[in-house]
Motif scaffolding. Structure first.
Motif, mmCIF file in Angstrom:
data_model
loop_
_atom_site.group_PDB
_atom_site.id
_atom_site.type_symbol
_atom_site.label_atom_id
_atom_site.label_comp_id
_atom_site.label_asym_id
_atom_site.label_seq_id
_atom_site.Cartn_x
_atom_site.Cartn_y
_atom_site.Cartn_z
ATOM 1 N N LEU A 1 0.860 -1.178 0.000
ATOM 2 C CA LEU A 1 0.000 0.000 0.000
ATOM 3 C C LEU A 1 0.895 1.226 0.000
ATOM 4 O O LEU A 1 1.782 1.351 0.860
ATOM 5 C CB LEU A 1 -0.923 0.016 1.218
ATOM 6 C CG LEU A 1 -1.858 1.230 1.327
ATOM 7 C CD1 LEU A 1 -2.822 1.276 0.146
ATOM 8 C CD2 LEU A 1 -2.617 1.213 2.652
ATOM 9 N N ARG A 2 0.687 2.105 -0.967
ATOM 10 C CA ARG A 2 1.514 3.291 -1.078
ATOM 11 C C ARG A 2 0.622 4.516 -1.230
ATOM 12 O O ARG A 2 -0.425 4.462 -1.864
ATOM 13 C CB ARG A 2 2.443 3.210 -2.300
ATOM 14 C CG ARG A 2 3.409 2.035 -2.248
ATOM 15 C CD ARG A 2 4.288 2.016 -3.475
ATOM 16 N NE ARG A 2 5.187 0.878 -3.461
ATOM 17 C CZ ARG A 2 6.070 0.605 -4.411
ATOM 18 N NH1 ARG A 2 6.157 1.410 -5.460
ATOM 19 N NH2 ARG A 2 6.846 -0.455 -4.328
ATOM 20 N N ALA A 3 1.081 5.599 -0.651
ATOM 21 C CA ALA A 3 0.357 6.866 -0.775
ATOM 22 C C ALA A 3 1.371 7.993 -0.857
ATOM 23 O O ALA A 3 2.440 7.932 -0.230
ATOM 24 C CB ALA A 3 -0.581 7.071 0.407
ATOM 25 N N ALA A 4 1.059 8.999 -1.637
ATOM 26 C CA ALA A 4 1.945 10.157 -1.783
ATOM 27 C C ALA A 4 1.096 11.401 -1.978
ATOM 28 O O ALA A 4 0.003 11.341 -2.563
ATOM 29 C CB ALA A 4 2.893 9.959 -2.966
ATOM 30 N N TYR A 5 1.620 12.518 -1.491
ATOM 31 C CA TYR A 5 0.939 13.803 -1.650
ATOM 32 C C TYR A 5 1.983 14.851 -1.991
ATOM 33 O O TYR A 5 3.083 14.857 -1.418
ATOM 34 C CB TYR A 5 0.201 14.193 -0.374
ATOM 35 C CG TYR A 5 -0.647 15.441 -0.529
ATOM 36 C CD1 TYR A 5 -1.906 15.371 -1.096
ATOM 37 C CD2 TYR A 5 -0.161 16.682 -0.121
ATOM 38 C CE1 TYR A 5 -2.687 16.516 -1.256
ATOM 39 C CE2 TYR A 5 -0.928 17.824 -0.270
ATOM 40 C CZ TYR A 5 -2.188 17.731 -0.843
ATOM 41 O OH TYR A 5 -2.958 18.862 -1.012
ATOM 42 N N GLY A 6 1.662 15.734 -2.948
ATOM 43 C CA GLY A 6 2.643 16.721 -3.377
ATOM 44 C C GLY A 6 2.014 18.014 -3.808
ATOM 45 O O GLY A 6 0.870 18.334 -3.448
ATOM 46 N N SER A 7 2.782 18.772 -4.577
ATOM 47 C CA SER A 7 2.367 20.100 -5.021
ATOM 48 C C SER A 7 1.094 20.043 -5.840
ATOM 49 O O SER A 7 0.751 19.016 -6.433
ATOM 50 C CB SER A 7 3.496 20.734 -5.853
ATOM 51 O OG SER A 7 4.707 20.783 -5.120
ATOM 52 N N TYR A 8 0.398 21.172 -5.879
ATOM 53 C CA TYR A 8 -0.831 21.365 -6.653
ATOM 54 C C TYR A 8 -1.947 20.423 -6.200
ATOM 55 O O TYR A 8 -2.812 20.058 -6.988
ATOM 56 C CB TYR A 8 -0.581 21.173 -8.152
ATOM 57 C CG TYR A 8 0.683 21.799 -8.658
ATOM 58 C CD1 TYR A 8 0.916 23.167 -8.504
ATOM 59 C CD2 TYR A 8 1.653 21.030 -9.286
ATOM 60 C CE1 TYR A 8 2.083 23.751 -8.967
ATOM 61 C CE2 TYR A 8 2.834 21.608 -9.751
ATOM 62 C CZ TYR A 8 3.040 22.959 -9.591
ATOM 63 O OH TYR A 8 4.202 23.525 -10.046
ATOM 64 N N GLY A 9 -1.934 20.026 -4.947
ATOM 65 C CA GLY A 9 -2.968 19.132 -4.451
ATOM 66 C C GLY A 9 -2.928 17.759 -5.092
ATOM 67 O O GLY A 9 -3.967 17.096 -5.221
ATOM 68 N N THR A 10 -1.740 17.304 -5.475
ATOM 69 C CA THR A 10 -1.591 16.022 -6.148
ATOM 70 C C THR A 10 -1.617 14.886 -5.128
ATOM 71 O O THR A 10 -0.860 14.892 -4.151
ATOM 72 C CB THR A 10 -0.284 15.973 -6.943
ATOM 73 O OG1 THR A 10 -0.266 17.064 -7.876
ATOM 74 C CG2 THR A 10 -0.161 14.668 -7.701
ATOM 75 N N LEU A 11 -2.461 13.897 -5.367
ATOM 76 C CA LEU A 11 -2.618 12.756 -4.470
ATOM 77 C C LEU A 11 -2.481 11.475 -5.272
ATOM 78 O O LEU A 11 -3.027 11.352 -6.376
ATOM 79 C CB LEU A 11 -3.993 12.793 -3.792
ATOM 80 C CG LEU A 11 -4.384 11.570 -2.956
ATOM 81 C CD1 LEU A 11 -3.499 11.462 -1.706
ATOM 82 C CD2 LEU A 11 -5.853 11.619 -2.572
ATOM 83 N N LEU A 12 -1.747 10.514 -4.715
ATOM 84 C CA LEU A 12 -1.550 9.217 -5.359
ATOM 85 C C LEU A 12 -1.697 8.117 -4.317
ATOM 86 O O LEU A 12 -1.035 8.146 -3.281
ATOM 87 C CB LEU A 12 -0.165 9.140 -6.000
ATOM 88 C CG LEU A 12 0.292 7.777 -6.523
ATOM 89 C CD1 LEU A 12 -0.624 7.290 -7.627
ATOM 90 C CD2 LEU A 12 1.733 7.840 -7.003
ATOM 91 N N VAL A 13 -2.577 7.159 -4.581
ATOM 92 C CA VAL A 13 -2.791 6.017 -3.692
ATOM 93 C C VAL A 13 -2.778 4.749 -4.541
ATOM 94 O O VAL A 13 -3.476 4.678 -5.566
ATOM 95 C CB VAL A 13 -4.133 6.122 -2.929
ATOM 96 C CG1 VAL A 13 -4.315 4.914 -2.011
ATOM 97 C CG2 VAL A 13 -4.197 7.410 -2.132
#
Length: 367
Positions: free
Chosen positions: A171-183
């Motif tokens: 399970l991986r999750a990431a959050y970054g610039s411009y409200g970018t979300l990855l799950v």
């Protein structure tokens, strides 16, 4: 002329009297992972470039463009941090300069050898090909008709399979610039004679400018059964739903913004494979269908917006068998039956409507 001959005859003698001193460099050991895995060549001199999951993770890739951005011979284009707007400069790949024609048939895209592209316009839509369920990406940079038929270049995603033994989950999750979300999530396991893999991913971004937002979502599943050490059967499915907005060029009127591009796919395939000492191959049936809708696009009248709905469908079967009857020799046989069709519909508040259908039925290819 006489002196030239004498000097040439003396050179070997002089070389023996004055040995050349050689410098041996220390060995250099490369331990870092390459930007690609390999460029293997098959028995028919056909080459492909392999990009594995390890390279995609090292590149921090989240879609097909970012995975291939450093592959030799491949260039990419995009508008948004997440999502591809259509199949042109808004989100595309180009192999040795090919891939820019519209309607285009230069580059074809596949998932496990199953066609995944817009059959109406005959060009790829990259959001339909998520890399989350991909174990390897294969890039063919030249025509290889014994493998894929009518195409100058091909990108094929090889789907993930279950681990050799036991069970694993990530399970991986990431959050970054411009409200970018990855799950991303994945679970797979093997317990003879069964194996399975299920995965899903969702990513979104508000974009680096107004109207540069996009979202991608996909689900993947595969189940396999080992009949014996030489024969296996498996079935897989892939579903995704995506959109990308157009951020319009700077200095252009907002009325000329190109709207939103939505894509959806539902793919199913079942196959039987064999791997023996002298022969190997597969028989596969498949269905691949979806949509590529261009919504809220400008018309000839700036104040009027139109919607273009495009549907595509592929189904058929593929069979291939390779025979290694003598050392260094190989015979390949195969038969493909493909049926392709699609529809397009333009909806306009001005009352202007356009309907179209296209179908190729059947299409045979044998090897």
């Amino acid at each position: 002329m006489l002196w030239s001959v004498v000097l040439l005859m003396m050179d070997p003698v002089r070389a023996k009297e004055e040995p050349v001193e050689r410098t041996v460099l220390e060995a250099v050991h490369v331990v870092a992972a390459p930007i690609i895995e390999a460029n293997p060549v098959d028995a028919f001199a056909a080459q492909k470039t392999l990009l594995t999951q390890e390279q995609m993770e090292d590149l921090n890739a989240h879609d097909l463009q970012t995975a291939l951005r450093r592959t030799p011979g491949v260039t990419i284009s995009r508008y948004n941090p997440v999502g591809s707007f259509g199949g042109a400069t808004g989100g595309a790949i180009f192999i040795r300069g090919l891939g820019s024609s519209r309607p285009g048939a230069e580059i074809k895209t596949f998932f496990d050898g199953i066609p995944v592209y817009m059959s109406i316009w005959n060009h790829p839509l990259l959001d339909l090909l998520p890399i989350d369920p991909a174990q390897t990406v294969e890039v063919y940079k030249s025509p290889q008709r014994h493998l894929f038929g009518n195409a100058f270049g091909v990108v094929n995603l090889v789907p993930k399979t279950a681990p050799q033994e036991g069970f694993e989950a990530t399970l991986r999750a990431a959050y970054g610039s411009y409200g970018t979300l990855l799950v991303r999530g994945e679970n797979g396991g093997s317990e003879a004679p069964w194996s399975y893999v299920v995965s899903g991913a969702y990513q979104r971004s508000d974009g680096h400018r107004d109207n540069a937002d996009g979202a991608l979502g996909n689900l993947y599943g595969r189940v396999g059964w080992h009949l014996n050490p030489h024969w296996k059967v498996y079935a897989l499915t892939l579903w995704n739903d995506n959109y990308a907005d157009d951020l319009e060029a700077k200095g252009v009127s907002p009325n000329r913004r190109q709207g939103r591009y939505e894509t959806r796919l539902w793919l199913f395939s079942a196959a039987m494979t064999n791997e023996c000492e002298k022969a190997s191959g597969f028989f596969k049936i498949y269905r691949s269908g979806g949509e590529g809708d261009w919504l809220d696009q400008p018309s000839s009248t700036a104040r009027v917006r139109e919607d273009l709905f495009n549907d595509f469908l592929f189904y058929g079967f593929k069979a291939r068998e390779r025979f290694a009857l003598w050392p260094g020799g190989e015979i390949v046989t195969g038969l493909d039956w493909d049926r392709t069709k699609g529809t397009t519909r333009l909806s306009s508040p001005m009352g202007r409507k356009m309907y179209g259908t296209g179908m190729i039925s059947p299409c045979f290819r044998h090897t």
